[in-house]
Design a protein around this motif. Sequence first.
Motif, short mmCIF file in Angstrom:
data_model
loop_
_atom_site.label_atom_id
_atom_site.label_comp_id
_atom_site.label_asym_id
_atom_site.label_seq_id
_atom_site.Cartn_x
_atom_site.Cartn_y
_atom_site.Cartn_z
N HIS A 1 -2.53 10.64 7.41
CA HIS A 1 -2.56 9.27 7.93
C HIS A 1 -1.97 8.31 6.92
O HIS A 1 -1.93 8.58 5.72
CB HIS A 1 -4.00 8.89 8.30
CG HIS A 1 -4.46 9.55 9.57
ND1 HIS A 1 -4.64 8.84 10.73
CD2 HIS A 1 -4.77 10.84 9.85
CE1 HIS A 1 -5.03 9.67 11.68
NE2 HIS A 1 -5.12 10.89 11.18
N VAL B 1 -2.81 5.28 5.68
CA VAL B 1 -3.56 4.40 4.78
C VAL B 1 -4.59 5.21 3.99
O VAL B 1 -5.34 5.99 4.58
CB VAL B 1 -4.26 3.27 5.56
CG1 VAL B 1 -5.03 2.35 4.62
CG2 VAL B 1 -3.25 2.47 6.37
N ARG C 1 -7.59 5.03 2.98
CA ARG C 1 -8.92 4.42 3.09
C ARG C 1 -9.70 5.22 4.14
O ARG C 1 -9.22 5.40 5.26
CB ARG C 1 -8.78 2.95 3.50
CG ARG C 1 -10.00 2.13 3.33
CD ARG C 1 -9.79 0.63 3.49
NE ARG C 1 -8.73 0.23 4.41
CZ ARG C 1 -7.61 -0.38 4.04
NH1 ARG C 1 -7.37 -0.66 2.78
NH2 ARG C 1 -6.71 -0.72 4.94
N SER D 1 -10.03 3.31 9.51
CA SER D 1 -9.40 2.63 8.38
C SER D 1 -8.21 3.40 7.83
O SER D 1 -7.36 2.83 7.15
CB SER D 1 -10.43 2.41 7.26
OG SER D 1 -10.99 3.65 6.89
N GLY E 1 -5.80 4.39 9.50
CA GLY E 1 -4.62 4.01 10.27
C GLY E 1 -4.08 5.15 11.11
O GLY E 1 -4.76 6.15 11.37
N TRP F 1 1.00 9.38 9.48
CA TRP F 1 2.14 9.16 8.59
C TRP F 1 3.39 9.55 9.36
O TRP F 1 3.54 10.69 9.80
CB TRP F 1 1.96 9.98 7.33
CG TRP F 1 3.09 9.93 6.38
CD1 TRP F 1 3.80 8.83 5.98
CD2 TRP F 1 3.64 11.03 5.65
NE1 TRP F 1 4.76 9.18 5.06
CE2 TRP F 1 4.67 10.54 4.83
CE3 TRP F 1 3.35 12.38 5.61
CZ2 TRP F 1 5.41 11.35 3.99
CZ3 TRP F 1 4.08 13.19 4.76
CH2 TRP F 1 5.11 12.67 3.96
N ASP G 1 -0.21 1.42 0.08
CA ASP G 1 -1.59 1.57 0.55
C ASP G 1 -2.03 3.02 0.63
O ASP G 1 -3.05 3.35 1.21
CB ASP G 1 -1.81 0.85 1.89
CG ASP G 1 -0.90 1.35 3.01
OD1 ASP G 1 -0.14 2.31 2.80
OD2 ASP G 1 -0.96 0.76 4.10
#
Length: 179
Positions: free
Chosen positions: A77, A79, A81, A89, A91, A94, A146
């Motif tokens: 992914h 982000v 987080r 979170s 996101g 990728w 990020d």
Amino acid sequence: MMTVGRFMVMAALVAPGMLAMESGVQAVAPLARANVMLSGPDGRELGDAVLRETSAGLQVSVRGRGLPPGPHGLHLHMVGRCLAPDFASAGGHWNPTGHAHGRDNPKGAHAGDLPNLIVGPKGRGTLRFVIAGARLSGPGGLLDDDGGALVIHAGADDYRTDPSGNSGGRIACGVVQPK
């Protein structure tokens, strides 16, 4: 080594270095590497992974434990987080190439599409593969400003449905940490 779709599934590790040119002299340069600790929504550790740049692409080695038996969608992914309970979170997937999701989708696949992690009856599963041409850093790399995350989903990825392979909720997440 065997090819499955666009992935090279490895039976052994790829060489730990590659040749680089510095001032006209060949030298062995260390490859970029990152670690991931996978946790569930309750914070319980559910596995780990190592991502390593190789001359063929980004080698990903995943070890899951304490997971429900069966196939699980596995995705990188955008982000770095992983906030419980749903890990939204992290996101979307990728997708540096702007493709659709799924190796069987005529408009796919993007770099975040990974093979399913098959978990046995004792809650353990391992998987090792290479994402051809992918990188941890640099243009189009996973670790931008990020960061990035590795996510395990509740169900199997059907390798076709956009945007997530119809793989269900996110049951484990880990931030990709450069080493």
